[in-house]
Design an enzyme around this catalytic site. Structure first.
Site, short mmCIF file in Angstrom:
data_model
loop_
_atom_site.label_atom_id
_atom_site.label_comp_id
_atom_site.label_asym_id
_atom_site.label_seq_id
_atom_site.Cartn_x
_atom_site.Cartn_y
_atom_site.Cartn_z
N LYS A 198 -3.56 -11.91 -7.63
CA LYS A 198 -4.91 -12.15 -7.12
C LYS A 198 -5.91 -11.13 -7.66
O LYS A 198 -5.54 -10.02 -8.02
CB LYS A 198 -4.89 -12.10 -5.58
CG LYS A 198 -4.58 -10.73 -5.05
CD LYS A 198 -4.88 -10.58 -3.57
CE LYS A 198 -4.56 -9.15 -3.17
NZ LYS A 198 -5.06 -8.73 -1.90
N LYS A 234 -9.67 -5.26 -5.66
CA LYS A 234 -10.44 -4.05 -5.98
C LYS A 234 -9.55 -2.98 -6.59
O LYS A 234 -10.01 -2.14 -7.33
CB LYS A 234 -11.07 -3.48 -4.70
CG LYS A 234 -12.24 -4.30 -4.19
CD LYS A 234 -12.76 -3.76 -2.86
CE LYS A 234 -12.75 -4.82 -1.80
NZ LYS A 234 -13.15 -4.44 -0.47
N LYS A 266 0.83 -1.21 0.00
CA LYS A 266 0.00 0.00 0.00
C LYS A 266 0.86 1.25 0.00
O LYS A 266 0.47 2.27 -0.59
CB LYS A 266 -0.97 -0.03 1.19
CG LYS A 266 -2.10 -1.01 0.92
CD LYS A 266 -3.08 -1.07 2.04
CE LYS A 266 -4.15 -2.10 1.74
NZ LYS A 266 -4.67 -2.71 2.98
P1 TYM Z 1 -10.50 -6.91 2.11
O1 TYM Z 1 -11.58 -5.91 2.17
O2 TYM Z 1 -9.31 -6.61 1.27
O3 TYM Z 1 -11.05 -8.31 1.63
C1 TYM Z 1 -12.16 -8.91 2.25
C2 TYM Z 1 -11.99 -10.41 2.27
O4 TYM Z 1 -11.85 -10.92 0.94
C3 TYM Z 1 -10.68 -11.72 0.85
N1 TYM Z 1 -10.10 -11.60 -0.49
C4 TYM Z 1 -9.73 -12.65 -1.26
N2 TYM Z 1 -9.79 -13.98 -1.03
C5 TYM Z 1 -9.36 -14.80 -2.02
N3 TYM Z 1 -8.90 -14.36 -3.21
C6 TYM Z 1 -8.82 -13.04 -3.49
N4 TYM Z 1 -8.39 -12.62 -4.69
C7 TYM Z 1 -9.24 -12.11 -2.49
N5 TYM Z 1 -9.31 -10.76 -2.40
C8 TYM Z 1 -9.82 -10.47 -1.19
C9 TYM Z 1 -9.75 -11.18 1.92
O5 TYM Z 1 -8.79 -12.14 2.29
C10 TYM Z 1 -10.72 -10.86 3.03
O6 TYM Z 1 -11.02 -12.02 3.77
N6 TYM Z 1 -7.91 -6.42 6.35
C11 TYM Z 1 -9.14 -6.96 5.80
C12 TYM Z 1 -10.39 -6.40 6.45
C13 TYM Z 1 -10.48 -6.59 7.93
C14 TYM Z 1 -10.59 -7.82 8.63
C15 TYM Z 1 -10.68 -7.48 10.00
C16 TYM Z 1 -10.62 -9.16 8.22
C17 TYM Z 1 -10.49 -5.58 8.84
N7 TYM Z 1 -10.61 -6.12 10.10
C18 TYM Z 1 -10.79 -8.46 10.99
C19 TYM Z 1 -10.73 -10.14 9.22
C20 TYM Z 1 -10.83 -9.78 10.58
C21 TYM Z 1 -9.18 -6.60 4.33
O7 TYM Z 1 -8.54 -5.70 3.89
O8 TYM Z 1 -10.04 -7.31 3.59
#
Ligand code: TYM
Length: 334
Positions: free
Chosen positions: A197, A200, A115
């Protein structure tokens, strides 16, 4: 009865529409887990401020993520579905945990480095301590299972480190959380251009959104990278072809996959046909979720009540934990 069930927690940032990676890495597991566990699922609106300081679209994005979670099958009566910013105890626990997190380890985090590269003019302290806030989200409910995709594995490892340090210093308050997937391994849904991967923030054309219309889905799938096919039987698949098969695994029937696998092995594969099939299976998978989400997204009253109900459940659990934490740290003077 609910007190005995294992606790699950996870979150998604409201930085746009959900995509296939979010679904298969996270939401699909949420929907299964709601039947068995005590679940806390939230929209990580505070986390999104680390990279998206402009909040003009925030409300809309929060509504989208909530609507899409429900459209995927999450039942707000079975789980606590809430917004991170509605649970103020999160910020308090984040502050305590920050004293247990070291600058060196935070700087080495892969997501921080990524990031910082993507937003070189906004490398803020919130971004650096992102995994600390995520740990606070999770352990605020003393969760042990965290359904996430593979990209979150390092954050969970850090969460366990912070928990160990806290427990060592102040007493055994928190269980150690683990990343969870119903399959053996955590999932990484590949992008359509074969470069890493699905996400967004990277190439939009290589990402399938749960909000894409049928034509857009077909266009994106048909544009996916292929080649002229293998010339020797049982050749190892190049990455971008393996990715297409992996996507097929997610939405196509076992027979279909078997047929294209056999065609590949016999050097008879026609990628045009394979992509057409994948596109149709994808349309069949995405269309009902999109339609349901659209209807929920515009129902402000429903969403407001959902958020209130979710926040109430989450706050109750958060308050119980934060009282233990204050006591354990020694912030109890009378
Ligand atoms: P975020 O918003 O980037 O993604 C949300 C969830 O989607 C999963 N994900 C994927 N899984 C498989 N393949 C992909 N290409 C892919 N892209 C996204 C992510 O692994 C995630 O599970 N830091 C976290 C948000 C968060 C969180 C938490 C998660 C904040 N607090 C507490 C768990 C527990 C995030 O940025 O997710």
């Amino acid at each position: 009865m609910s007190g005995k069930r294992s606790i699950v927690m996870s979150g998604i940032r409201p930085t746009g529409f959900l995509h296939l990676g979010n679904y298969f890495g996270a939401v699909r597991n949420y929907v299964k887990m709601q039947e068995e566990f005590e679940c806390f699922f939230m929209v990580a609106d505070l986390h999104s401020l680390t990279t998206h300081p402009d909040t003009k679209e925030l409300k809309l994005n929060v509504q989208r993520v909530l609507a899409e979670n429900v459209a995927c099958g999450l039942d707000p009566d079975k789980v606590a579905l809430y917004c991170q910013s509605h649970v103020h105890e999160t910020a308090e626990l984040y502050l305590y945990l920050n004293m247990l997190a070291y600058k060196g380890e935070l700087e080495k985090t892969v997501t921080f480095k990524d990031k910082a590269r993507q937003h070189p003019d906004n490398v803020n302290a919130g971004l650096l301590t992102y995994p600390v806030l995520q740990t606070a989200d999770i352990i605020l409910h003393r969760a042990i299972y965290v359904p996430v995709g593979k990209d979150q594995e390092q954050h969970l490892e850090m969460a366990r480190n912070f928990v160990q340090r806290f427990n060592h210093r102040y007493g055994e308050i928190f269980p150690e959380p683990n990343a969870f997937n119903f399959g053996e391994e955590l999932i990484k849904v590949p992008s359509l251009d074969g470069s890493g991967k699905m996400s967004k923030s990277e190439n939009q054309y290589a990402t399938l959104y749960l909000s894409d219309d049928d034509e857009m889905i077909r266009k994106k799938v048909m544009k996916a990278k292929t080649d002229s096919g293998p010339t020797e039987p049982r050749t190892e698949k190049p990455d971008y072809i393996a990715n297409l098969f992996q996507l097929m695994q997610l939405v196509s029937s076992a027979d279909t996959i078997q047929q294209f696998e056999a065609d590949y092995d016999n050097c008879r594969i026609r990628y045009g046909d394979m992509k057409k099939q994948l596109a149709e299976d994808m349309v069949r998978f995405i269309a009902p979720i999109r339609e349901k989400a659209e209807a929920i997204r515009t129902d402000e009253k429903y969403l407001r009540e959902l958020m209130e109900k979710g926040a109430e459940k989450a706050r109750k659990s958060a308050l119980a934990t934060i009282e233990l934490v204050r006591e354990a740290i020694g912030l109890n003077y009378y």
